[in-house]
Write an enzyme that holds these catalytic residues in place. Structure first.
Site, short mmCIF file in Angstrom:
data_model
loop_
_atom_site.label_atom_id
_atom_site.label_comp_id
_atom_site.label_asym_id
_atom_site.label_seq_id
_atom_site.Cartn_x
_atom_site.Cartn_y
_atom_site.Cartn_z
N CYS A 165 0.80 -1.22 0.00
CA CYS A 165 0.00 0.00 0.00
C CYS A 165 0.84 1.28 0.00
CB CYS A 165 -0.93 -0.01 1.20
SG CYS A 165 -1.76 -1.59 1.42
N HIS A 300 -3.03 8.24 5.47
CA HIS A 300 -3.17 6.89 4.91
C HIS A 300 -4.59 6.41 5.22
CE1 HIS A 300 -1.86 3.15 3.24
NE2 HIS A 300 -2.04 2.48 4.36
N GLU A 311 -1.52 5.66 13.11
CA GLU A 311 -1.24 6.88 12.35
C GLU A 311 -1.53 8.12 13.18
OE1 GLU A 311 -3.23 7.21 8.57
OE2 GLU A 311 -1.88 8.82 7.90
N LYS A 332 -9.46 7.53 1.24
CA LYS A 332 -10.00 6.16 1.21
C LYS A 332 -11.45 6.11 1.67
CE LYS A 332 -5.53 3.84 1.77
NZ LYS A 332 -4.64 5.02 1.91
N HIS A 337 -9.60 1.47 -0.73
CA HIS A 337 -8.14 1.31 -0.68
C HIS A 337 -7.65 0.82 -2.05
CE1 HIS A 337 -4.18 0.81 0.63
NE2 HIS A 337 -4.39 0.34 1.86
N PHE A 401 1.70 -3.05 3.99
CA PHE A 401 2.00 -4.35 4.58
C PHE A 401 3.49 -4.62 4.37
CE2 PHE A 401 -2.44 -6.54 4.11
CZ PHE A 401 -2.91 -5.77 5.15
#
Length: 414
Positions: A165, A300, A311, A332, A337, A401
């Site tokens: 991502c 994010h 975050e 998002k 996503h 990830f």
């Protein structure tokens, strides 16, 4: 880490100023970067029945039958986003710059997974002799970068990057280094993903990463996972002096980038957001700006319980009391996503928000969670507070990830 003023003399400036001269996007909000920006501002959601599909994208409207047949959907999306970005920049390879001085970096998190699944079915049901000879050139992760370089005669460095991502942001950071170190004068850079396949959908659900409710609610108490989406975003970066010399319209500047690793867990973020915080600090340091100069954070913001908390804690650690004054919103919430495309698409959204000096809203944010107490821009857009005579500067966060983090710092052109 404590908040407060930084010693600006300790900040390291970028080696060459990098201009952003063109943007293009295909997202669940439609075809076009400005469409993305305007519909997000208007509170439109591209999520339908728990999926964020690019429903307005029809490859037949943009590509010939042969071109579409020879490209996986992730490459098709990249082609259309790239065509828009290059046209937006009025970039003419061979005229604006020698073709060898234009690079192409197009990242993806997974690559041609739809081709893999389709051809695996062919293999099982019809035998190996019926597997398409186009399988490999369609499915390979660097296919889009190769197709774009051929389509536009981009003969400088060309390759893909992959960091789940964070891919799109890592691609932008890599492009910046190519220009900064003189390997290219311009880079066509971005990310693309088309992973709405049966296997990918089932796999993300099996690991409980996706939302069972089908709603993206970043930072909201009810958040229960991300909504899987598809799309592509492409930017044209140029050495700023050369861009101005050729008369290019400059949309903004890539001020800096920061990249770190959590080295903690293959899918979970580092508790407390340590890796994310270090990436934000690195981006500010590379940009040569203080935390107080940041007027907007494009988060994010995945809508997962762990990410949004980590975050938020990272933002507080980096920005101190300023964290409570700077708007933080997540695209998002509107497009889901986009995995390997997310970082590039969100960088574009961040740039356009800074240019209009407005923070788009985090859709579906209604119920605060304990400890998640920043300004997440609920319900409607919010004007950015930019000091008079100062540029609008923001950051866009991407965390993948693998514990791989990338943050880009962007300044809107005056």
């Amino acid at each position: 880490m404590e908040g407060g003023a930084q010693d600006k003399s300790a900040l390291t400036p970028a080696r060459r100023r990098i201009a952003i001269t063109g943007v293009g996007a295909v997202t669940p909000l439609g075809v076009g970067a400005r469409t993305l920006h305007e519909r997000w501002l208007a509170g439109v959601s591209g999520i339908v029945d728990g999926v964020a599909r690019c429903s307005e994208f029809d490859p037949r409207e943009h590509l010939s039958v042969k071109e579409a047949r020879r490209a996986d959907r992730f490459t098709q999306l990249a082609i259309v986003a790239c065509d828009e970005a290059i046209a937006d920049a009025r970039l003419e390879p061979g005229e604006s710059y020698p073709e060898e001085r234009i690079a192409c970096i197009l990242g993806t998190g997974i690559g041609g997974i739809c081709t893999i699944e389709e051809q695996h079915v062919v293999l099982l049901e019809r035998g190996p002799e019926r597997v398409s000879p186009l399988s490999v050139p369609l499915l390979m992760a660097n296919a889009a970068a190769g197709v774009l370089s051929m389509r536009h005669r981009l003969r400088g460095p060309s390759f893909a990057v992959a960091s789940a991502c964070a891919t799109g942001a890592h691609a932008i950071a890599t492009a910046a280094r190519l220009i900064a170190y003189g390997d290219a004068d311009a880079v066509v850079v971005g990310g693309s993903e088309a992973a709405l396949s049966a296997l990918a959908t089932a796999a993300f659900a099996a690991m409980e990463a996706t939302s069972p409710s089908g709603v993206s609610r970043p930072f909201d108490r009810r958040r229960d996972g991300f909504v899987l989406g598809e799309g592509a975003g492409v930017l044209v970066l140029e050495d700023a002096e050369r861009a101005e010399a050729r008369g290019a319209r400059v949309l903004g500047y890539l001020r800096g980038c920061g990249m770190t690793s959590d080295a903690h867990h293959i899918t979970a973020p580092e508790p407390g957001g340590g890796g994310a915080a270090r990436a934000m600090e690195a981006a500010l340091r590379d940009a040569g700006v203080t935390r107080e100069e940041i007027v907007y954070i494009n988060a994010h913001g995945t809508s997962t319980p762990l990410n949004d908390r980590a975050e938020t804690e990272a933002i507080k650690a980096v920005f101190g009391e300023h964290a409570y004054r700077v708007p933080v919103s997540s695209l998002k919430s509107a497009v889901g996503h986009l995995l390997g495309a997310a970082g590039a698409v969100e960088a574009i959204a961040c740039l356009l928000a800074l240019r209009d000096r407005v923070a788009p809203p985090t859709l579906n944010y209604e119920e605060p969670d304990d400890g998640l107490d920043l300004d997440y821009v609920p319900r409607e857009p919010k004007p950015l507070s930019v000091p008079e005579g100062k540029p609008a500067i923001g950051i866009s966060n991407s965390f993948g990830f693998g514990g791989q983090n990338a943050v880009v710092c962007i300044e809107a052109a005056a």
